[in-house]
Design a protein around this motif. Structure first.
Motif, PDB file in Angstrom:
ATOM      1  N   THR A  47       0.834  -1.206   0.000  1.00  0.00           N
ATOM      2  CA  THR A  47       0.000   0.000   0.000  1.00  0.00           C
ATOM      3  C   THR A  47       0.863   1.248   0.000  1.00  0.00           C
ATOM      4  O   THR A  47       0.569   2.228  -0.701  1.00  0.00           O
ATOM      5  CB  THR A  47      -0.928   0.003   1.224  1.00  0.00           C
ATOM      6  N   PHE A  48       1.940   1.216   0.784  1.00  0.00           N
ATOM      7  CA  PHE A  48       2.855   2.355   0.843  1.00  0.00           C
ATOM      8  C   PHE A  48       3.429   2.659  -0.543  1.00  0.00           C
ATOM      9  O   PHE A  48       3.508   3.817  -0.955  1.00  0.00           O
ATOM     10  CB  PHE A  48       3.978   2.045   1.832  1.00  0.00           C
ATOM     11  N   VAL A  51       0.873   4.322  -3.007  1.00  0.00           N
ATOM     12  CA  VAL A  51       0.450   5.702  -2.765  1.00  0.00           C
ATOM     13  C   VAL A  51       1.155   6.673  -3.713  1.00  0.00           C
ATOM     14  O   VAL A  51       0.547   7.588  -4.267  1.00  0.00           O
ATOM     15  CB  VAL A  51       0.714   6.091  -1.294  1.00  0.00           C
ATOM     16  N   ILE A 147      -4.296   8.794   1.701  1.00  0.00           N
ATOM     17  CA  ILE A 147      -4.113   7.893   2.831  1.00  0.00           C
ATOM     18  C   ILE A 147      -5.265   6.896   2.855  1.00  0.00           C
ATOM     19  O   ILE A 147      -6.409   7.274   3.088  1.00  0.00           O
ATOM     20  CB  ILE A 147      -4.050   8.679   4.149  1.00  0.00           C
ATOM     21  N   SER A 152      -5.656   0.766   5.967  1.00  0.00           N
ATOM     22  CA  SER A 152      -4.890   0.951   7.198  1.00  0.00           C
ATOM     23  C   SER A 152      -5.581   0.257   8.370  1.00  0.00           C
ATOM     24  O   SER A 152      -4.922  -0.384   9.202  1.00  0.00           O
ATOM     25  CB  SER A 152      -4.725   2.437   7.506  1.00  0.00           C
ATOM     26  N   PHE A 200       2.354   6.850   5.627  1.00  0.00           N
ATOM     27  CA  PHE A 200       1.770   7.062   4.305  1.00  0.00           C
ATOM     28  C   PHE A 200       1.904   8.522   3.887  1.00  0.00           C
ATOM     29  O   PHE A 200       2.154   8.834   2.719  1.00  0.00           O
ATOM     30  CB  PHE A 200       0.293   6.666   4.286  1.00  0.00           C
ATOM     31  N   GLN A 203       6.064   9.476   3.551  1.00  0.00           N
ATOM     32  CA  GLN A 203       6.795   8.860   2.445  1.00  0.00           C
ATOM     33  C   GLN A 203       8.302   8.960   2.653  1.00  0.00           C
ATOM     34  O   GLN A 203       9.048   9.432   1.793  1.00  0.00           O
ATOM     35  CB  GLN A 203       6.388   9.499   1.115  1.00  0.00           C
TER      36      GLN A 203
END
Length: 231
Positions: A47-48, A51, A147, A152, A200, A203
């Protein structure tokens, strides 16, 4: 005679068998718990990366954008509203931009960008997976963070549950110690959720983004296990 033979069993075998069973059960709990935590951390990492994936993605319509490959589309937008949010310790400068192919989007921009881009100004947009991810104009640039709230929450719950199972397997608590693993899952889940939001948005480099949560998790697991054993 038969009665004597039946009673002549090697002493201690039932206890040894019970100890082996408990050891296997503890190992199984630790493996299952760690597997859930690893899946949660992997989910967080994926997921990171997604983004800000648009930053390295090719521009649609260029030779680098192969058919079927995710790409960034460029659009022209128009500033339709300006607003200053004075809440908190500092002002937030907001520009609402109407898009060519989607709904309007409000960007949090710098003061210089806000001062120079009046209503009716044409600005450049980057669109990724249907979402406006960046606005730019005359050297000014703003990229709001996306986000993922639901993701999350889900991965935090997974890490918390896996942590509770891991602590139970490591400590094999008795009496009041049995309450420690589920209680330990609460701060682990909350810290995973809140920490995920911060990471998130920030970064930071991968070594920090993954290393800090991993060290924090190990610390909480060690403390929780020690408490569960001590009760």
């Amino acid at each position: 005679m038969n009665a004597r033979i039946e009673d002549a069993r090697p002493p201690g075998r039932p206890r040894a068998s019970g100890a082996v069973t408990r050891a296997l059960a503890r190992c199984l709990l630790v493996v299952v718990g760690l597997a859930a935590v690893v899946v949660g951390f992997g989910w967080f990492l994926d997921t990171f990366r997604s983004v800000d994936a648009y930053r390295t993605a090719p521009v649609c319509g260029t030779p680098a954008a192969a058919p079927g490959t995710p790409c960034v589309r460029r659009e022209t937008g128009k500033v339709t509203a300006r607003n200053i949010d004075s809440g908190g310790d500092s002002n937030s400068y907001l520009l609402t931009v109407a898009r060519e192919t989607g709904p309007a989007h409000t960007f949090n921009v710098g003061q210089a960008f806000y001062d120079e881009a009046g209503i009716g100004t044409d600005v450049d947009l980057k669109v990724w997976n249907g979402r406006a991810v960046e606005v730019s104009w005359h050297g000014h640039r703003a990229a709001p963070r996306d986000i993922p709230f639901r993701t999350s929450l889900k991965l935090s719950l997974l890490i918390g549950a896996g942590s509770a199972v891991t602590v139970y397997g490591l400590a094999w608590p008795r009496g009041g110690g049995r309450a420690v693993p589920p209680l330990a899952a609460v701060p682990i889940t909350l810290s995973s959720f809140i920490g995920g939001f911060v990471l998130f948005a920030a970064q930071w480099p991968l070594v920090i983004t993954l290393g800090v949560p991993a060290l924090g998790w190990l610390f909480l697991i060690a403390v929780s296990t020690a408490l569960a054993i001590g009760f």
